[in-house]
Design a protein around this motif. Sequence first.
Motif, mmCIF file in Angstrom:
data_model
loop_
_atom_site.group_PDB
_atom_site.id
_atom_site.type_symbol
_atom_site.label_atom_id
_atom_site.label_comp_id
_atom_site.label_asym_id
_atom_site.label_seq_id
_atom_site.Cartn_x
_atom_site.Cartn_y
_atom_site.Cartn_z
ATOM 1 N N SER A 1 0.719 -1.255 0.027
ATOM 2 C CA SER A 1 -0.172 0.121 0.051
ATOM 3 C C SER A 1 1.032 1.239 0.045
ATOM 4 C CB SER A 1 -0.900 0.012 1.219
ATOM 5 O OG SER A 1 -0.285 0.043 2.361
ATOM 6 N N HIS A 2 1.909 1.244 0.752
ATOM 7 C CA HIS A 2 2.858 2.431 0.731
ATOM 8 C C HIS A 2 3.432 2.790 -0.701
ATOM 9 C CE1 HIS A 2 2.774 2.008 5.161
ATOM 10 N NE2 HIS A 2 2.864 3.417 5.187
ATOM 11 N N LEU A 3 4.025 1.549 -1.396
ATOM 12 C CA LEU A 3 4.736 1.632 -2.570
ATOM 13 C C LEU A 3 3.688 1.944 -3.721
ATOM 14 C CD1 LEU A 3 7.453 -0.866 -2.079
ATOM 15 C CD2 LEU A 3 7.592 1.611 -1.725
ATOM 16 N N GLY A 4 2.381 1.677 -3.517
ATOM 17 C CA GLY A 4 1.370 1.616 -4.615
ATOM 18 C C GLY A 4 1.612 0.425 -5.512
ATOM 19 N N VAL A 5 1.890 -0.708 -4.946
ATOM 20 C CA VAL A 5 2.237 -1.875 -5.806
ATOM 21 C C VAL A 5 1.084 -2.921 -5.345
ATOM 22 C CG1 VAL A 5 3.589 -3.838 -6.020
ATOM 23 C CG2 VAL A 5 4.669 -1.830 -5.765
ATOM 24 N N SER A 6 0.480 -3.402 -6.470
ATOM 25 C CA SER A 6 -0.343 -4.273 -6.115
ATOM 26 C C SER A 6 0.071 -5.615 -5.148
ATOM 27 C CB SER A 6 -1.115 -4.804 -7.340
ATOM 28 O OG SER A 6 -0.499 -5.683 -7.964
ATOM 29 N N GLU A 7 -1.152 -6.107 -4.410
ATOM 30 C CA GLU A 7 -0.900 -7.095 -3.434
ATOM 31 C C GLU A 7 -0.510 -8.458 -4.247
ATOM 32 O OE1 GLU A 7 -4.159 -7.760 -1.076
ATOM 33 O OE2 GLU A 7 -3.411 -6.482 0.448
ATOM 34 N N ALA A 8 -1.130 -8.533 -5.542
ATOM 35 C CA ALA A 8 -0.744 -9.609 -6.367
ATOM 36 C C ALA A 8 0.822 -9.561 -7.023
ATOM 37 C CB ALA A 8 -1.571 -9.575 -7.736
ATOM 38 N N VAL A 9 1.478 -8.327 -7.294
ATOM 39 C CA VAL A 9 2.672 -8.411 -7.426
ATOM 40 C C VAL A 9 3.643 -8.817 -6.373
ATOM 41 C CG1 VAL A 9 4.555 -6.723 -8.534
ATOM 42 C CG2 VAL A 9 2.422 -6.796 -9.245
ATOM 43 N N ILE A 10 3.335 -8.153 -5.262
ATOM 44 C CA ILE A 10 4.217 -8.345 -3.956
ATOM 45 C C ILE A 10 3.959 -9.880 -3.635
ATOM 46 C CG2 ILE A 10 3.812 -8.434 -1.474
ATOM 47 C CD1 ILE A 10 5.146 -5.771 -2.725
ATOM 48 N N GLY A 11 2.879 -10.406 -3.848
ATOM 49 C CA GLY A 11 2.688 -12.099 -3.514
ATOM 50 C C GLY A 11 3.612 -12.939 -4.693
ATOM 51 N N LEU A 12 3.785 -12.334 -5.696
ATOM 52 C CA LEU A 12 4.315 -13.053 -6.771
ATOM 53 C C LEU A 12 5.908 -12.856 -6.665
ATOM 54 C CD1 LEU A 12 2.412 -12.173 -10.032
ATOM 55 C CD2 LEU A 12 2.575 -14.317 -9.240
ATOM 56 N N THR A 13 6.469 -12.092 -5.976
ATOM 57 C CA THR A 13 7.837 -11.614 -5.878
ATOM 58 C C THR A 13 8.312 -11.940 -4.288
ATOM 59 O OG1 THR A 13 7.254 -9.430 -5.754
ATOM 60 C CG2 THR A 13 7.770 -10.314 -7.850
ATOM 61 N N ILE A 14 8.236 -10.787 -3.480
ATOM 62 C CA ILE A 14 8.543 -10.697 -2.180
ATOM 63 C C ILE A 14 8.250 -11.946 -1.212
ATOM 64 C CG2 ILE A 14 8.698 -9.701 -0.110
ATOM 65 C CD1 ILE A 14 8.604 -6.985 -1.690
ATOM 66 N N VAL A 15 6.938 -12.085 -1.064
ATOM 67 C CA VAL A 15 6.373 -13.302 -0.518
ATOM 68 C C VAL A 15 6.636 -14.519 -1.004
ATOM 69 C CG1 VAL A 15 4.121 -14.273 0.270
ATOM 70 C CG2 VAL A 15 4.282 -11.702 0.258
ATOM 71 N N ALA A 16 6.606 -14.847 -2.311
ATOM 72 C CA ALA A 16 6.860 -16.078 -3.010
ATOM 73 C C ALA A 16 8.186 -16.400 -2.832
ATOM 74 C CB ALA A 16 6.569 -15.993 -4.583
ATOM 75 N N ALA A 17 9.110 -15.622 -2.898
ATOM 76 C CA ALA A 17 10.515 -15.923 -2.795
ATOM 77 C C ALA A 17 10.873 -16.144 -1.271
ATOM 78 C CB ALA A 17 11.663 -14.604 -3.157
ATOM 79 N N GLY A 18 10.182 -15.416 -0.275
ATOM 80 C CA GLY A 18 10.347 -15.619 1.146
ATOM 81 C C GLY A 18 9.902 -17.154 1.843
ATOM 82 N N THR A 19 8.611 -17.321 0.966
ATOM 83 C CA THR A 19 8.163 -18.477 1.697
ATOM 84 C C THR A 19 8.721 -19.717 0.867
ATOM 85 O OG1 THR A 19 6.439 -18.417 -0.053
ATOM 86 C CG2 THR A 19 5.845 -17.390 2.081
ATOM 87 N N SER A 20 9.459 -19.595 -0.072
ATOM 88 C CA SER A 20 10.274 -20.878 -0.719
ATOM 89 C C SER A 20 11.603 -20.904 -0.114
ATOM 90 C CB SER A 20 10.169 -20.487 -2.223
ATOM 91 O OG SER A 20 9.012 -20.521 -2.901
ATOM 92 N N LEU A 21 12.094 -20.085 0.759
ATOM 93 C CA LEU A 21 13.517 -20.234 1.397
ATOM 94 C C LEU A 21 13.477 -21.560 1.779
ATOM 95 C CD1 LEU A 21 13.950 -16.809 3.159
ATOM 96 C CD2 LEU A 21 15.073 -17.489 1.022
ATOM 97 N N PRO A 22 12.704 -22.228 2.314
ATOM 98 C CA PRO A 22 12.832 -23.646 3.041
ATOM 99 C C PRO A 22 13.348 -24.728 1.953
ATOM 100 C CG PRO A 22 10.939 -22.744 4.133
ATOM 101 C CD PRO A 22 11.315 -21.804 2.914
ATOM 102 N N GLU A 23 12.579 -24.540 0.728
ATOM 103 C CA GLU A 23 12.864 -25.370 -0.433
ATOM 104 C C GLU A 23 14.307 -25.038 -0.912
ATOM 105 O OE1 GLU A 23 9.920 -23.769 0.235
ATOM 106 O OE2 GLU A 23 8.300 -24.929 -0.426
ATOM 107 N N LEU A 24 14.535 -23.744 -1.073
ATOM 108 C CA LEU A 24 15.621 -23.273 -1.614
ATOM 109 C C LEU A 24 16.942 -23.757 -0.454
ATOM 110 C CD1 LEU A 24 17.490 -21.712 -3.636
ATOM 111 C CD2 LEU A 24 17.088 -19.567 -2.248
#
Length: 333
Positions: free
Chosen positions: A215-238
Motif C-alpha cells: 500500500s505504501h509503494l502503490g504496488v498491487s498485492e498480487a505483485v508483492i505475492g508473486l515476488t517478495i512473499v513467493a521468494a520468502g516462503t520458498s526459502l525452506p525449499e531453496l
Amino acid sequence: MIMDIVWLVVGLVLILVGANALTDGASAIAKRMGISELVVGLTVVAFGTSAPELAISVLAAINGSAPLAVGNVVGSNIFNILLIIGVTAAVRPIVVQRSVMSLEIPMVILSSAILLVLGNSGWIDGKGVNEVSRVSGIFLLILFLLFMRYTFATAKQPDITSCGNGQASSAESGNKDAVKPIMPVWKSVLFVIVGLAALVWGGDKFVDGASGIASHLGVSEAVIGLTIVAAGTSLPELATSIVAAVKGQPGLAIGNVIGSNIFNVLMVLGVSATISPLPFGSIGNFDLLTLIVASFMFYLFGWLFKERTITRAEGIVMALTYVAYVGILLYRL
C-alpha cells in the motif's frame, strides 16, 4: 513503512523457525510410529517446507487479501522450478529418476494447467470474475487426497528410491549415515505445537507487513505475492535443495520441488479457497503461462536434451528465465 518492514522480517523468521521445528517434531513422531523415512520425506518434510505458503495463503484469505494468497502460490511455484532447480543444477547436474519423469513431473504440469484454467474461469463460465471458488477449492483438496494416496502406494515399491543410473539412492544411504537419536515424545509434541504457533503468528505478521509495504509503494498485492512473499516462503525449499547439491545429492531437489509445487496448488489453494473464494486480481495469463512454460522446461530439460539429466547449462538457462520474469514484472509496475 519501517514497522511494515520489521513485521515482514519478523514474520519470515518465525515462519522459517516454525517450519523447521514442525518438520523435526513430526518426523520424530512418525519414526516412533514405525513409518518409513521415505514416507516421512514424501509427506512430513514436503508439508514442512510448504507450510509457510499454507500459513500465509490461508491468513491472507481470512484477512481479505486474496490476490496475495494466489500470487504467493503462483510465484512460489515459478520460483521453485526456475530458480531452485536452476541453481541446484548449476551447482551439480541433476539426474532425474525415470518414474519421476513419467509420473511426478507430469503431475506438476497438470497442476499448472489447472491454475491456468481457474485463472480464466470468468471467461469460461461467462461471469467475468476469475477466481478459485469454494467448489474449485474442494475439488483441489480431493485431488490432493488422491495424490497422497498415490504417494503412500508408490512409497511401498522397492524401486522408488533408485536413481536414474540404477544405483540405490544416495539420499537414503546418506540419511542412514547421519542417523540422529530420536527425540523424546514430549519434545516431539512440543516442537509440533511451537512450530504451528510460530507459523500461524509469523504468517499473520508477514501478511500484515507485505500488505503494508504494497500500500505504501502503490504496488498491487498480487505483485508483492508473486515476488517478495513467493521468494520468502520458498526459502525452506531453496535451502534444502542447495544443501543437498553441496552434499552431492542434487536429486533430492527434484522431490522437494515436485512435492512443494503440487502441495501449493492442491492443498494451499484448496484450503484457502474453501475458507473464502480467491479472486486472481491482477494475476493474469502472463504469470500463469510463465508457470506453464517453466513446468514444460522442467520436463524437457530433464528428458530430451540429455537423458534424464538437467545439466549446468540448462540450470543456468532456467535461473536466467526467472530473472527475466521478475524483470518484466518490475518493468510493468
